[in-house]
Design an enzyme around this catalytic site. Sequence first.
Site, PDB file in Angstrom:
ATOM      1  N   GLY A 156     -26.968  26.497  -3.399  1.00  0.00           N
ATOM      2  CA  GLY A 156     -28.378  26.668  -3.757  1.00  0.00           C
ATOM      3  C   GLY A 156     -28.456  27.485  -5.041  1.00  0.00           C
ATOM      4  N   ARG A 157     -29.610  28.116  -5.239  1.00  0.00           N
ATOM      5  CA  ARG A 157     -29.827  28.845  -6.494  1.00  0.00           C
ATOM      6  C   ARG A 157     -28.799  29.951  -6.703  1.00  0.00           C
ATOM      7  NH1 ARG A 157     -35.851  28.275  -4.549  1.00  0.00           N
ATOM      8  NH2 ARG A 157     -34.698  28.794  -2.684  1.00  0.00           N
ATOM      9  N   ILE A 158     -28.492  30.707  -5.628  1.00  0.00           N
ATOM     10  CA  ILE A 158     -27.556  31.835  -5.780  1.00  0.00           C
ATOM     11  C   ILE A 158     -26.136  31.303  -6.006  1.00  0.00           C
ATOM     12  CG2 ILE A 158     -26.600  33.904  -4.689  1.00  0.00           C
ATOM     13  CD1 ILE A 158     -29.313  34.082  -3.109  1.00  0.00           C
ATOM     14  N   ARG A 179     -24.396  20.815   1.660  1.00  0.00           N
ATOM     15  CA  ARG A 179     -24.896  19.686   2.459  1.00  0.00           C
ATOM     16  C   ARG A 179     -25.180  18.482   1.571  1.00  0.00           C
ATOM     17  NH1 ARG A 179     -29.683  22.705   5.357  1.00  0.00           N
ATOM     18  NH2 ARG A 179     -29.554  23.606   3.302  1.00  0.00           N
ATOM     19  N   THR A 180     -25.803  18.756   0.406  1.00  0.00           N
ATOM     20  CA  THR A 180     -26.074  17.651  -0.521  1.00  0.00           C
ATOM     21  C   THR A 180     -25.447  17.978  -1.884  1.00  0.00           C
ATOM     22  OG1 THR A 180     -28.161  18.746  -1.007  1.00  0.00           O
ATOM     23  CG2 THR A 180     -28.263  16.866   0.489  1.00  0.00           C
ATOM     24  N   ILE A 238     -21.677  36.764   1.218  1.00  0.00           N
ATOM     25  CA  ILE A 238     -22.941  37.452   0.893  1.00  0.00           C
ATOM     26  C   ILE A 238     -24.108  36.700   1.518  1.00  0.00           C
ATOM     27  CG2 ILE A 238     -22.192  38.557  -1.259  1.00  0.00           C
ATOM     28  CD1 ILE A 238     -23.771  36.266  -2.724  1.00  0.00           C
ATOM     29  N   ALA A 239     -23.814  35.791   2.469  1.00  0.00           N
ATOM     30  CA  ALA A 239     -24.868  34.922   2.995  1.00  0.00           C
ATOM     31  C   ALA A 239     -25.525  35.553   4.226  1.00  0.00           C
ATOM     32  CB  ALA A 239     -24.286  33.557   3.311  1.00  0.00           C
ATOM     33  N   ARG A 240     -24.906  35.414   5.364  1.00  0.00           N
ATOM     34  CA  ARG A 240     -25.426  35.968   6.613  1.00  0.00           C
ATOM     35  C   ARG A 240     -24.275  36.220   7.558  1.00  0.00           C
ATOM     36  NH1 ARG A 240     -29.408  37.237   4.667  1.00  0.00           N
ATOM     37  NH2 ARG A 240     -31.562  36.750   5.200  1.00  0.00           N
ATOM     38  N   GLU A 269     -24.993  42.871  12.690  1.00  0.00           N
ATOM     39  CA  GLU A 269     -25.229  44.050  11.852  1.00  0.00           C
ATOM     40  C   GLU A 269     -26.512  44.772  12.303  1.00  0.00           C
ATOM     41  OE1 GLU A 269     -25.412  41.718   8.144  1.00  0.00           O
ATOM     42  OE2 GLU A 269     -27.445  42.472   7.879  1.00  0.00           O
ATOM     43  N   HIS A 287     -25.166  45.100   3.459  1.00  0.00           N
ATOM     44  CA  HIS A 287     -26.210  44.107   3.169  1.00  0.00           C
ATOM     45  C   HIS A 287     -27.073  44.542   1.974  1.00  0.00           C
ATOM     46  CE1 HIS A 287     -28.693  40.690   5.210  1.00  0.00           C
ATOM     47  NE2 HIS A 287     -28.865  40.698   3.890  1.00  0.00           N
ATOM     48  N   ILE A 288     -26.404  44.686   0.828  1.00  0.00           N
ATOM     49  CA  ILE A 288     -27.099  45.214  -0.356  1.00  0.00           C
ATOM     50  C   ILE A 288     -27.108  44.239  -1.531  1.00  0.00           C
ATOM     51  CG2 ILE A 288     -26.719  47.657   0.200  1.00  0.00           C
ATOM     52  CD1 ILE A 288     -24.402  47.589  -1.918  1.00  0.00           C
TER      53      ILE A 288
HETATM   54  C1  8YV Z   1     -32.736  41.132   2.085  1.00  0.00           C
HETATM   55  C2  8YV Z   1     -31.374  39.000   2.078  1.00  0.00           C
HETATM   56  O1  8YV Z   1     -32.748  42.328   1.425  1.00  0.00           O
HETATM   57  O2  8YV Z   1     -33.108  37.925   0.906  1.00  0.00           O
HETATM   58  C3  8YV Z   1     -32.269  37.850   1.800  1.00  0.00           C
HETATM   59  O3  8YV Z   1     -32.137  36.819   2.489  1.00  0.00           O
HETATM   60  O4  8YV Z   1     -30.420  38.873   2.757  1.00  0.00           O
HETATM   61  C4  8YV Z   1     -31.642  40.324   1.448  1.00  0.00           C
HETATM   62  O5  8YV Z   1     -31.971  40.110   0.111  1.00  0.00           O
HETATM   63  C5  8YV Z   1     -32.592  41.401   3.543  1.00  0.00           C
HETATM   64  O6  8YV Z   1     -32.548  40.216   4.291  1.00  0.00           O
HETATM   65  C6  8YV Z   1     -33.753  42.272   4.063  1.00  0.00           C
HETATM   66  O7  8YV Z   1     -34.908  41.542   4.299  1.00  0.00           O
END
Ligand code: 8YV
Length: 332
Positions: A156-158, A179-180, A238-240, A269, A287-288
Amino acid sequence: MSKPRILIARAVFPEVVEHLSLHFQVESNQEDVLRSPAELAARLVDKDGALTTGSERIDRSLLAACPRLRIVANMAVGYNNFDVDAMTAAGVQGTNTPDVLTETTADFGFALLMATARRVTESEHFLRAGRWNKWSYDMFAGAEVHGTRLGIIGMGRIGQGIARRGAHGFGMDVVYHNRTRLDPALEAECKARYVAKEELLRTADHVVLVLPYTADSHHTIGAAELAQMKPTATLVNIARGGIVDDAALAQALRERRIAAAGLDVFEGEPQVHPGLLEVPNVVLTPHIASATVGTRLAMANLAADNLIAFFDGRGPLTPVNTPAVRTITPSI
Ligand code: 8YV
């Protein structure tokens, strides 16, 4: 007509609270008290809207308990804390904060990749512990970054921002899986080539994860995928949390089946798998990735503007669903 009532679920910039107070009756939480789902529902029962972060879960039971609620504006681009189907069925609008955090988050993805490959935090801990008494030729020798192969899962964009940094800034050979497929013009601009996930894992020197968390992306990287990676490779998430099987990763790092990992997000987390805390070859951050003052302010402002535009009747700026209009239950 009285102003709609909103809850700002977590502490935000004071100027955002002030701005929202011009438009709404605001209940804020500048003490940043963490609330249980039941406590959150109790706060939302008389509210028309909410500004949330990724920490507040908006699900079926909360929606059933809060019949006035018409919009939830997430201060995050990811919205896996929303049960989108339940929100749509209940007639509740959801919004997120895309674009405003793209470049900042891509910067951080690269920072984490560099810190991981070049063992920045590990060597700093060594120095701070007073253990640096002589230089040696192989001290904290890490992995090369420039000119190596960068594999991005989630384009995606990131992901595209990370590809551009890798290709244009570091001369990397960028491959991606998504996915695409991107359209050819965008692939050319990012200098990125689409490959199957298996080829990406088998050949990349650095693997960066930037895909959204869904039931389908749960444990995209588990023991089997880690086994496909090069023993010299690094992995950055850096996703989830939940996209990586953290227990399997801790074991792979302990057994040096991959060289190192850089993690900004974790399963469960702010708890972190104890196995990850024990191994030296992992860089851990809380998560920064989007955390610069300017970007967090832009995210808060976009979430606020979504609420304002929605109640003004202009429609949400960055919707994540298209619900039918919710019938508002008379005042309680
Ligand atoms: C958020 C993030 O700071 O935008 C997202 O999806 O993971 C982070 O930028 C975090 O989710 C707090 O809402």
